[in-house]
Design an enzyme around this catalytic site. Structure first.
Site, mmCIF file in Angstrom:
data_model
loop_
_atom_site.group_PDB
_atom_site.id
_atom_site.type_symbol
_atom_site.label_atom_id
_atom_site.label_comp_id
_atom_site.label_asym_id
_atom_site.label_seq_id
_atom_site.Cartn_x
_atom_site.Cartn_y
_atom_site.Cartn_z
ATOM 1 C CB CYS A 84 -3.558 -3.156 16.746
ATOM 2 S SG CYS A 84 -5.250 -3.190 17.180
ATOM 3 C CB CYS A 106 -9.737 -9.574 16.473
ATOM 4 S SG CYS A 106 -9.807 -7.560 16.706
ATOM 5 N N GLY A 149 -8.284 -7.293 8.619
ATOM 6 C CA GLY A 149 -7.068 -6.591 9.186
ATOM 7 C C GLY A 149 -6.633 -7.125 10.655
ATOM 8 N NE ARG A 150 -9.317 -3.848 14.251
ATOM 9 C CZ ARG A 150 -10.235 -3.554 14.628
ATOM 10 N NH1 ARG A 150 -10.475 -2.813 15.835
ATOM 11 N NH2 ARG A 150 -11.675 -3.450 13.872
ATOM 12 C CB ALA A 199 -3.238 -15.375 33.375
ATOM 13 C CD GLU A 225 -11.986 -20.765 38.312
ATOM 14 O OE1 GLU A 225 -10.893 -20.239 37.799
ATOM 15 O OE2 GLU A 225 -12.832 -20.377 39.264
ATOM 16 C CE1 TYR A 250 -2.582 8.834 7.662
ATOM 17 C CE2 TYR A 250 -3.986 7.041 6.937
ATOM 18 C CZ TYR A 250 -3.598 7.631 7.813
ATOM 19 O OH TYR A 250 -3.397 6.949 9.237
ATOM 20 C CD GLN A 302 -2.663 1.286 2.576
ATOM 21 O OE1 GLN A 302 -2.296 1.503 3.445
ATOM 22 N NE2 GLN A 302 -4.222 1.030 2.251
ATOM 23 C CB CYS A 320 -9.065 -4.345 23.089
ATOM 24 S SG CYS A 320 -7.581 -4.984 22.554
HETATM 25 C C1 LIG Z 1 -2.269 -1.173 13.689
HETATM 26 C C2 LIG Z 1 -3.088 -0.783 12.427
HETATM 27 C C3 LIG Z 1 -2.725 -0.050 11.531
HETATM 28 C C4 LIG Z 1 -3.514 0.232 10.433
HETATM 29 N N1 LIG Z 1 -2.692 0.934 9.150
HETATM 30 C C5 LIG Z 1 -3.402 1.112 8.018
HETATM 31 C C6 LIG Z 1 -2.776 1.625 6.849
HETATM 32 O O1 LIG Z 1 -1.635 1.702 6.911
HETATM 33 N N2 LIG Z 1 -3.665 1.758 6.010
HETATM 34 C C7 LIG Z 1 -4.708 1.396 5.837
HETATM 35 O O2 LIG Z 1 -5.458 1.737 4.903
HETATM 36 N N3 LIG Z 1 -5.570 1.061 6.903
HETATM 37 C C8 LIG Z 1 -4.788 0.733 8.066
HETATM 38 N N4 LIG Z 1 -5.487 0.329 9.157
HETATM 39 C C9 LIG Z 1 -6.908 -0.186 9.066
HETATM 40 C C10 LIG Z 1 -7.205 -1.402 8.549
HETATM 41 O O3 LIG Z 1 -6.476 -1.704 7.237
HETATM 42 C C11 LIG Z 1 -8.740 -1.951 8.349
HETATM 43 O O4 LIG Z 1 -9.176 -1.177 7.456
HETATM 44 C C12 LIG Z 1 -9.248 -1.747 9.862
HETATM 45 O O5 LIG Z 1 -8.414 -2.336 10.925
HETATM 46 C C13 LIG Z 1 -10.670 -2.255 9.967
HETATM 47 O O6 LIG Z 1 -10.405 -3.804 9.611
HETATM 48 P P1 LIG Z 1 -10.363 -4.855 10.771
HETATM 49 O O7 LIG Z 1 -11.711 -4.870 11.466
HETATM 50 O O8 LIG Z 1 -10.417 -6.240 10.035
HETATM 51 O O9 LIG Z 1 -9.428 -4.666 11.428
HETATM 52 C C14 LIG Z 1 -4.713 -0.084 10.345
HETATM 53 C C15 LIG Z 1 -5.364 -0.713 11.108
HETATM 54 C C16 LIG Z 1 -4.341 -1.191 12.407
HETATM 55 C C17 LIG Z 1 -5.082 -1.927 13.426
HETATM 56 S S1 SF4 Z 2 -5.216 -5.500 20.105
HETATM 57 FE FE1 SF4 Z 2 -7.332 -6.103 20.464
HETATM 58 S S2 SF4 Z 2 -8.358 -5.035 18.470
HETATM 59 FE FE2 SF4 Z 2 -6.158 -5.097 18.012
HETATM 60 S S3 SF4 Z 2 -5.949 -7.058 17.025
HETATM 61 FE FE3 SF4 Z 2 -5.438 -7.637 18.904
HETATM 62 S S4 SF4 Z 2 -7.379 -8.175 19.876
HETATM 63 FE FE4 SF4 Z 2 -7.729 -7.114 18.093
#
Ligand SMILES: Cc1cc2nc3c(=O)[nH]c(=O)nc-3n(C[C@H](O)[C@H](O)[C@H](O)COP(=O)(O)O)c2cc1C
Ligand code: SF4
Length: 643
Positions: free
Chosen positions: A347, A340, A316-317, A391, A410, A171, A104, A343
């Site tokens: 990240c 995920c 993503g996450r 934990a 437990e 951006y 990207q 939270c």
């Molecule tokens: C640590 C982190 C960094 C990210 N950096 C970018 C980035 O550089 N470019 C981008 O388009 N989106 C970035 N995102 C957004 C993710 O690509 C994604 O759109 C967003 O986390 C939602 O998707 P998810 O719910 O599957 O995580 C970032 C997200 C996280 C968590």
């Molecule tokens: S820190 Fe939390 S929000 Fe981020 S990827 Fe991990 S579980 Fe998901």
């Protein structure tokens, strides 16, 4: 035969064939480059681990095309040919996994982390980044579009399969498009056609640099969700123009700095939050459209494709939390996916603090290059884990994976500890998913679970442990506050309220405005109670990510909760409290209940039983020191590996 037939269909994007419909979205992870921004083995192994997990195509995040646009300090720098060997090594490492590797490309504009930012107009970013940007000259605009082209060519030379242009999230390209950021009076500002000119020139430069066979996608916002921002109507017009201009796919996202709680949504936000925006774009174009935004489960991902709302699903996450998500989904082993929990703490919150990104539920993120595969330990030991909170569960799993004979005891009837209770509050259900994940893992491993068994001589006799791991958690202590011991109000702990052993009255004081106190206040308000939170510190929920805290604060402003910070309690009264804030003294009454939700202390009594028996003893999680879940899981896994 896969359980998700749409998800695991190949797709043609531009001239590139992708084995399935899963894209790892770009994440600027803020690690894995050297001081010159050249890719190191850390980033390569982080990406290779995810390629090995079965994703069809993946993006390196935050590829900087020019030093003026660096979003964070530790992202790949692509403005010099010196970057090519590192990219080649990464492409080489990915090749065995038949995963398409993309970069990207971005310029942060006014959302760059340094002091000398450039933007379409001299208008500061709405949030996160402070400082006044300088408006770009036309000469600089031309230089930057060319820099996008040369950076793309370097990625192509490095063996990358495709490029995604970052035109979203506020951006530089998004800034040109958004009326609130672009007040230019030349051919780059004003009309829609002028505002999208920089986008189209960038696409044209990359196409010219990389040729007609190379795949180029665009990540665009369908909504900025900010006053006077870029919106859906213009996004739909742009989508058609991008298709006509040679874009090979469109990736639909939303939000800018100032609405990042939407871009990277927390557990409070419904799953699949931007899917309808993707569907709206898809209705306008024939090229593939990617949907993103808390698409956590294979079932939801499959449904989105089945309903024709998108062609590709971006994770993503979910791929930070579990790189093996695609392979597990393909095998129908959905319950073994480490989820995920939304939270946002390990990240995005961490990287925006300029620290290396990580994941609360997956301590391996960023350490892939250091870790060796899990193999059975040379010598099997009898391991007793006490406490089935996160934990304890994580430690038991890791110890069992290393071939030790593990017994987990437990005292309650269910696992999860304090996390299970926290998950009962409104919007916090994702927390239970990580408990369920670990419980499922333990079911598949030879771990003996003893529920409703506190540690006693009987357990020790039965298990004869070589090692004891105490994961017994923590409880709020009784603060030494005047009048609290003889008040007429009921006094109890947050744990007693959440586990249902105590019912509060209708008028409640919560002592403590950290995450746990705020979540409790929301839980009680949801039951129709009037809640007053007294917090000693200057900020509420400081240990939460700002994205998560945003939604919780919103819920708490609905009328049933009063929040006081920098509180110094002077005295508890028979049915009220007198306290000082900002040199003002207030007396509030009447109340029925005081709930203690602060000043946690570790529960370590179980250790007394172990003394003098020659058992190697460890404390982990809150029993070691009350802290956040991230420490609980990482400490547990670290110990489990070391046994
Ligand atoms: C640590 C982190 C960094 C990210 N950096 C970018 C980035 O550089 N470019 C981008 O388009 N989106 C970035 N995102 C957004 C993710 O690509 C994604 O759109 C967003 O986390 C939602 O998707 P998810 O719910 O599957 O995580 C970032 C997200 C996280 C968590
Ligand atoms: S820190 Fe939390 S929000 Fe981020 S990827 Fe991990 S579980 Fe998901």
């Amino acid at each position: 035969m896969t359980a998700f037939s749409h998800l695991f269909q190949p797709i043609r994007i531009g001239r590139m064939t992708v084995k399935n419909r899963l894209l790892m979205s770009a994440m600027s992870i803020n690690f894995g480059v050297d001081e010159s921004g050249l890719v190191t083995d850390q980033l390569t192994q982080y990406m290779a681990t995810r390629a090995q997990g079965g994703v069809g195509m993946m993006l390196v995040g935050g590829g900087g095309i020019h030093p003026s646009g660096a979003e964070l300090p530790n992202l790949p720098a692509l403005w010099d040919d010196a970057c090519i060997p590192g990219l080649q090594r990464m492409a080489e490492a990915i090749r065995p996994f038949n995963c398409r590797l993309g970069m990207q490309l971005m310029h942060g504009g006014r959302q760059s982390y340094h002091a000398h930012t450039l933007a379409p107009s001299a208008i500061p970013a709405p949030a996160v980044v402070k400082g006044q940007p300088r408006a770009l000259t036309k000469e600089e605009i031309r230089m930057l579009t060319e820099a996008f082209g040369t950076a793309a060519r370097r990625c192509q030379a490095g063996g990358f399969d495709f490029i995604e242009i970052h035109a979203a999230h506020g951006y530089l390209i998004n800034q040109f498009m958004a009326p609130n950021a672009n007040h230019r009076e030349d051919e780059y500002g004003g009309s829609f056609e002028n505002r999208i000119r920089f986008m189209l020139e960038t696409l044209a430069q990359i196409r010219a640099a990389c040729g007609s066979d190379f795949t180029i996608g665009v990540r665009m916002n369908a909504q900025d969700y900010i006053l006077d921002g870029w919106g859906l109507e213009e996004a739909l017009r742009l989508a058609v123009i991008l298709e006509q201009s040679g874009a090979d796919y469109l990736h639909v996202s939303a939000g800018v700095y100032g609405s990042t709680q939407l871009t990277i949504p927390s557990m409070y936000v419904p799953q699949g939050c931007f899917v309808d925006l993707a569907a709206a774009v898809k209705a306008e174009v024939a090229i593939p459209v990617v949907a993103v935004g808390r698409i956590k489960s294979p079932e939801l991902a499959e449904r989105i494709l089945q309903e024709g709302k998108a062609d590709v699903i971006a994770l993503g996450r979910s791929l930070l939390a579990d790189p093996q998500w695609p392979l597990k989904a393909d095998a129908g082993a959905v319950r073994t996916i480490r989820p995920c929990i939304g939270c946002c703490l390990g990240c995005i919150h961490t990287v925006l603090q300029m620290e290396p990104g990580g994941c609360v539920v997956n301590p391996d993120v960023g350490r892939e290059y250091l870790l060796s595969p899990i193999v059975p330990a040379g010598h099997q030991r009898r391991v007793l884990v006490v406490g089935a909170g996160p934990a304890g569960l994580a430690a038991a799993r890791m110890a069992a994976l290393h071939g030790h004979a593990v017994v987990l005891c437990e005292q309650h009837a269910a696992s999860g500890g304090a996390l299970r209770l926290a998950a009962m509050a409104p919007g916090r259900g994702d927390l239970q998913e990580i408990v369920d994940y670990f419980s499922e893992e333990l079911r598949q491993l030879p771990v003996t679970m003893l529920f409703e068994r506190a540690l006693d001589d009987g357990v020790l006799k039965e298990v004869q442990p070589d090692v004891a791991i105490l994961a017994t958690g923590s409880l709020p202590g009784m603060p030494m506050l005047k009048g609290l011991f003889r008040t007429g109000m009921q006094v109890c702990t947050v744990t007693e309220v959440m586990d249902g052993s105590v019912q509060t009255g209708a008028q409640v004081i919560v002592l403590g405005g950290n995450q746990i106190g705020l979540v409790l206040a929301d839980y009680l308000a949801d039951q129709g109670k009037q809640v007053t939170v007294l917090h000693t510190r200057p900020h509420f929920g400081e240990e939460m990510s700002s994205n998560d805290r945003y939604y919780l604060r919103e819920r708490l402003t609905r009328g049933r909760v009063r929040l006081f910070k920098q509180v110094l309690v002077e005295a508890f009264l028979a049915d009220g409290v007198r306290f000082r804030t900002d040199r003002q003294i207030q007396t509030l009454a009447p109340f029925d209940t005081v709930v203690l939700a602060d000043g946690f202390t570790s529960l370590r009594e179980a250790a007394n039983l172990l003394k003098g028996r020659g058992i190697e003893t460890h404390f982990i999680g809150d029993a070691k020191h009350p802290r956040h879940l991230m420490y609980a899981i990482s400490e547990a896994e670290e110990l489990g590996r070391a046994l």
